[in-house]
Design a protein around this motif. Sequence first.
Motif, PDB file in Angstrom:
ATOM      1  N   SER A  54       0.851  -1.177   0.000  1.00 40.68           N
ATOM      2  CA  SER A  54       0.000   0.000   0.000  1.00 40.68           C
ATOM      3  C   SER A  54       0.891   1.231   0.000  1.00 40.68           C
ATOM      4  O   SER A  54       2.114   1.131   0.075  1.00 40.68           O
ATOM      5  N   THR A  55       0.255   2.379  -0.094  1.00 39.31           N
ATOM      6  CA  THR A  55       0.985   3.637  -0.007  1.00 39.31           C
ATOM      7  C   THR A  55       0.582   4.377   1.256  1.00 39.31           C
ATOM      8  O   THR A  55      -0.541   4.231   1.750  1.00 39.31           O
ATOM      9  N   PHE A  56       1.521   5.145   1.760  1.00 41.18           N
ATOM     10  CA  PHE A  56       1.339   5.877   3.005  1.00 41.18           C
ATOM     11  C   PHE A  56       1.871   7.288   2.812  1.00 41.18           C
ATOM     12  O   PHE A  56       2.951   7.469   2.260  1.00 41.18           O
ATOM     13  N   TYR A  57       1.145   8.270   3.295  1.00 42.87           N
ATOM     14  CA  TYR A  57       1.522   9.656   3.106  1.00 42.87           C
ATOM     15  C   TYR A  57       1.468  10.413   4.420  1.00 42.87           C
ATOM     16  O   TYR A  57       0.560  10.218   5.234  1.00 42.87           O
ATOM     17  N   GLU A  58       2.437  11.297   4.573  1.00 37.79           N
ATOM     18  CA  GLU A  58       2.407  12.215   5.708  1.00 37.79           C
ATOM     19  C   GLU A  58       1.343  13.271   5.440  1.00 37.79           C
ATOM     20  O   GLU A  58       1.102  13.642   4.297  1.00 37.79           O
ATOM     21  N   LYS A  62      -0.267  15.111   1.682  1.00 40.98           N
ATOM     22  CA  LYS A  62      -1.312  14.272   1.108  1.00 40.98           C
ATOM     23  C   LYS A  62      -2.115  15.072   0.085  1.00 40.98           C
ATOM     24  O   LYS A  62      -2.514  16.199   0.332  1.00 40.98           O
ATOM     25  N   GLN A 102       1.985  -2.331   8.535  1.00 41.81           N
ATOM     26  CA  GLN A 102       1.391  -1.543   7.461  1.00 41.81           C
ATOM     27  C   GLN A 102       0.741  -0.321   8.084  1.00 41.81           C
ATOM     28  O   GLN A 102      -0.467  -0.274   8.303  1.00 41.81           O
ATOM     29  N   SER A 103       1.541   0.680   8.378  1.00 38.60           N
ATOM     30  CA  SER A 103       0.998   1.887   8.993  1.00 38.60           C
ATOM     31  C   SER A 103       1.906   3.062   8.704  1.00 38.60           C
ATOM     32  O   SER A 103       3.124   2.906   8.529  1.00 38.60           O
ATOM     33  N   VAL A 104       1.335   4.257   8.696  1.00 39.03           N
ATOM     34  CA  VAL A 104       2.131   5.473   8.532  1.00 39.03           C
ATOM     35  C   VAL A 104       3.122   5.595   9.673  1.00 39.03           C
ATOM     36  O   VAL A 104       4.280   5.982   9.475  1.00 39.03           O
ATOM     37  N   TYR A 107       6.200   3.449   9.108  1.00 39.71           N
ATOM     38  CA  TYR A 107       7.056   3.953   8.033  1.00 39.71           C
ATOM     39  C   TYR A 107       7.593   5.340   8.311  1.00 39.71           C
ATOM     40  O   TYR A 107       8.504   5.794   7.617  1.00 39.71           O
ATOM     41  N   SER A 108       7.066   6.020   9.304  1.00 45.11           N
ATOM     42  CA  SER A 108       7.575   7.345   9.649  1.00 45.11           C
ATOM     43  C   SER A 108       8.833   7.294  10.505  1.00 45.11           C
ATOM     44  O   SER A 108       9.492   8.319  10.697  1.00 45.11           O
TER      45      SER A 108
END
Length: 126
Positions: A54-58, A62, A102-104, A107-108
């Motif tokens: 998936s994709t994750f954005y700050e 966004k 699988q979470s922002v 990945y942050s």
Amino acid sequence: QVQLVESGGGLVQAGGSLRLSCAASGHTFSNYAMGWFRQAPGKGRELVAAINWSTFYEGSVKGRVTISRDNAKNTVYLQMNSLKPEDTAVYYCAADSHRLYQSVYYYSMERTYDYWGQGTQVTVSS
């Protein structure tokens, strides 16, 4: 040895667009989650976007940023639109071999990633 090489940075006017690329070598690219971080002068490094299954954005980017990857080319991209002066920073790509969550939030965290590129400068003029 894993190597990540960013390119595509430069000087752009506010409202403009840039596409950053990160070419990876030395590992099976598709097995890694990839992230884009940035570091503005005098500030810490922060996540811009990440991609796994998936994709994750700050939050602040966004809607203006799109992360994508081409596993055949071993490359991850960051398309940035409607750029603002506050987007000025050095942009880094990073690779995560573990892909534990699988979470922002996951990945942050800088410690999530095993490898980092040298960065590419993005400067947005007002």
